[in-house]
Design a protein around this motif. Structure first.
Motif, PDB file in Angstrom:
ATOM      1  N   ALA A  35       0.840  -1.209   0.000  1.00  0.00           N
ATOM      2  CA  ALA A  35       0.000   0.000   0.000  1.00  0.00           C
ATOM      3  C   ALA A  35       0.871   1.254   0.000  1.00  0.00           C
ATOM      4  N   GLU A  36       1.944   1.241   0.784  1.00  0.00           N
ATOM      5  CA  GLU A  36       2.851   2.384   0.833  1.00  0.00           C
ATOM      6  C   GLU A  36       3.575   2.574  -0.505  1.00  0.00           C
ATOM      7  N   LEU A  37       3.986   1.477  -1.133  1.00  0.00           N
ATOM      8  CA  LEU A  37       4.623   1.558  -2.458  1.00  0.00           C
ATOM      9  C   LEU A  37       3.654   2.141  -3.488  1.00  0.00           C
ATOM     10  N   GLU A  38       2.417   1.677  -3.447  1.00  0.00           N
ATOM     11  CA  GLU A  38       1.399   2.182  -4.383  1.00  0.00           C
ATOM     12  C   GLU A  38       1.201   3.686  -4.201  1.00  0.00           C
ATOM     13  N   ARG A  39       1.079   4.109  -2.941  1.00  0.00           N
ATOM     14  CA  ARG A  39       0.883   5.529  -2.667  1.00  0.00           C
ATOM     15  C   ARG A  39       2.091   6.337  -3.126  1.00  0.00           C
ATOM     16  N   ALA A  40       3.280   5.857  -2.809  1.00  0.00           N
ATOM     17  CA  ALA A  40       4.500   6.577  -3.162  1.00  0.00           C
ATOM     18  C   ALA A  40       4.671   6.666  -4.679  1.00  0.00           C
ATOM     19  N   LEU A  41       4.386   5.580  -5.388  1.00  0.00           N
ATOM     20  CA  LEU A  41       4.489   5.600  -6.860  1.00  0.00           C
ATOM     21  C   LEU A  41       3.460   6.555  -7.460  1.00  0.00           C
ATOM     22  N   ALA A  42       2.247   6.547  -6.913  1.00  0.00           N
ATOM     23  CA  ALA A  42       1.204   7.446  -7.425  1.00  0.00           C
ATOM     24  C   ALA A  42       1.593   8.901  -7.204  1.00  0.00           C
ATOM     25  N   ASP A  43       2.139   9.202  -6.025  1.00  0.00           N
ATOM     26  CA  ASP A  43       2.500  10.582  -5.696  1.00  0.00           C
ATOM     27  C   ASP A  43       3.774  11.037  -6.397  1.00  0.00           C
ATOM     28  N   PRO A  89      -0.065   9.832 -15.188  1.00  0.00           N
ATOM     29  CA  PRO A  89      -0.424  11.012 -15.983  1.00  0.00           C
ATOM     30  C   PRO A  89      -1.135  12.082 -15.171  1.00  0.00           C
ATOM     31  N   ASN A  90      -1.677  11.702 -14.011  1.00  0.00           N
ATOM     32  CA  ASN A  90      -2.390  12.666 -13.165  1.00  0.00           C
ATOM     33  C   ASN A  90      -1.595  13.038 -11.919  1.00  0.00           C
ATOM     34  N   ALA A  91      -0.296  12.806 -11.947  1.00  0.00           N
ATOM     35  CA  ALA A  91       0.533  13.084 -10.765  1.00  0.00           C
ATOM     36  C   ALA A  91       0.526  14.578 -10.446  1.00  0.00           C
ATOM     37  N   ASN A  92       0.545  14.874  -9.179  1.00  0.00           N
ATOM     38  CA  ASN A  92       0.652  16.259  -8.722  1.00  0.00           C
ATOM     39  C   ASN A  92       2.081  16.726  -9.011  1.00  0.00           C
ATOM     40  N   PRO A  93       2.261  17.772  -9.833  1.00  0.00           N
ATOM     41  CA  PRO A  93       3.611  18.212 -10.183  1.00  0.00           C
ATOM     42  C   PRO A  93       4.447  18.632  -8.976  1.00  0.00           C
ATOM     43  N   LYS A  94       3.782  18.995  -7.882  1.00  0.00           N
ATOM     44  CA  LYS A  94       4.532  19.372  -6.684  1.00  0.00           C
ATOM     45  C   LYS A  94       5.070  18.154  -5.935  1.00  0.00           C
ATOM     46  N   LEU A  95       4.477  16.985  -6.188  1.00  0.00           N
ATOM     47  CA  LEU A  95       4.904  15.757  -5.524  1.00  0.00           C
ATOM     48  C   LEU A  95       5.778  14.882  -6.414  1.00  0.00           C
ATOM     49  N   ASN A  97       8.590  13.413  -8.351  1.00  0.00           N
ATOM     50  CA  ASN A  97      10.028  13.647  -8.407  1.00  0.00           C
ATOM     51  C   ASN A  97      10.490  13.948  -9.829  1.00  0.00           C
ATOM     52  N   VAL A  98       9.822  13.363 -10.817  1.00  0.00           N
ATOM     53  CA  VAL A  98      10.192  13.586 -12.213  1.00  0.00           C
ATOM     54  C   VAL A  98       9.807  14.997 -12.647  1.00  0.00           C
ATOM     55  N   ALA A  99       8.572  15.392 -12.360  1.00  0.00           N
ATOM     56  CA  ALA A  99       8.106  16.739 -12.748  1.00  0.00           C
ATOM     57  C   ALA A  99       8.915  17.814 -12.049  1.00  0.00           C
ATOM     58  N   ARG A 100       9.190  17.611 -10.756  1.00  0.00           N
ATOM     59  CA  ARG A 100       9.960  18.608 -10.011  1.00  0.00           C
ATOM     60  C   ARG A 100      11.369  18.729 -10.561  1.00  0.00           C
ATOM     61  N   ALA A 101      11.975  17.624 -10.929  1.00  0.00           N
ATOM     62  CA  ALA A 101      13.342  17.670 -11.477  1.00  0.00           C
ATOM     63  C   ALA A 101      13.352  18.385 -12.820  1.00  0.00           C
ATOM     64  N   ASN A 102      12.363  18.097 -13.654  1.00  0.00           N
ATOM     65  CA  ASN A 102      12.294  18.763 -14.960  1.00  0.00           C
ATOM     66  C   ASN A 102      12.085  20.258 -14.795  1.00  0.00           C
ATOM     67  N   GLU A 103      11.233  20.627 -13.837  1.00  0.00           N
ATOM     68  CA  GLU A 103      10.971  22.037 -13.574  1.00  0.00           C
ATOM     69  C   GLU A 103      12.243  22.717 -13.042  1.00  0.00           C
ATOM     70  N   HIS A 104      12.924  22.022 -12.165  1.00  0.00           N
ATOM     71  CA  HIS A 104      14.152  22.554 -11.552  1.00  0.00           C
ATOM     72  C   HIS A 104      15.231  22.789 -12.607  1.00  0.00           C
ATOM     73  N   HIS A 105      15.282  21.922 -13.607  1.00  0.00           N
ATOM     74  CA  HIS A 105      16.303  22.049 -14.651  1.00  0.00           C
ATOM     75  C   HIS A 105      15.817  22.906 -15.822  1.00  0.00           C
ATOM     76  N   GLY A 106      14.623  23.470 -15.702  1.00  0.00           N
ATOM     77  CA  GLY A 106      14.112  24.368 -16.733  1.00  0.00           C
ATOM     78  C   GLY A 106      13.666  23.682 -17.992  1.00  0.00           C
ATOM     79  N   ARG A 107      13.397  22.368 -17.910  1.00  0.00           N
ATOM     80  CA  ARG A 107      12.902  21.641 -19.081  1.00  0.00           C
ATOM     81  C   ARG A 107      11.411  21.399 -18.909  1.00  0.00           C
ATOM     82  N   HIS A 108      10.658  21.595 -19.977  1.00  0.00           N
ATOM     83  CA  HIS A 108       9.209  21.360 -19.876  1.00  0.00           C
ATOM     84  C   HIS A 108       8.759  20.440 -20.968  1.00  0.00           C
TER      85      HIS A 108
END
Length: 108
Positions: A35-43, A89-95, A97-108
């Motif tokens: 359950a924790e893995l599922e939640r962490a992967l979703a977030d 596809p519905n991940a919260n961009p603030k949570l 890790n991939v979206a945050r890294a892309n945002e941090h590196h200025g790639r969209h």
């Protein structure tokens, strides 16, 4: 699914800075751990797991089971650490890790 080598390389770079979200030890994959893995992967989409088992074969079996149960992909394993990715596809961009890294590196 299948990540390209370039995608895996980018994710290893992101994963290098992550702390493990779950430690799996002698108790193995309990319902709570799954359950924790599922939640962490979703977030977060990209997560690091510590597998505190001494036998390499046992660790590999555990990784294979995680892949089967969560439909995640193994990005990398080093010793007792494993990096998993599952696109949300519905991940919260603030949570995510991939979206945050892309945002941090200025790639969209």
């Amino acid at each position: 699914m299948g990540l390209s080598q370039a995608q895996k390389k980018a994710m290893r770079s992101i994963g290098h800075h992550l702390d493990p979200v779950v430690t799996v030890a002698e108790n193995g994959l309990t319902e709570n751990v799954i359950a924790e893995l599922e939640r962490a992967l979703a977030d977060h989409e990209l997560i690091k797991i510590k597998i505190a088992l001494s036998e390499r074969e046992t660790r590999q079996q555990l990784i294979d089971t995680i892949v089967q149960q969560t439909q995640a992909e193994v990005v990398q394993t080093i010793g007792k650490m494993a990096l998993f990715y599952r696109r949300n596809p519905n991940a919260n961009p603030k949570l995510s890790n991939v979206a945050r890294a892309n945002e941090h590196h200025g790639r969209h």
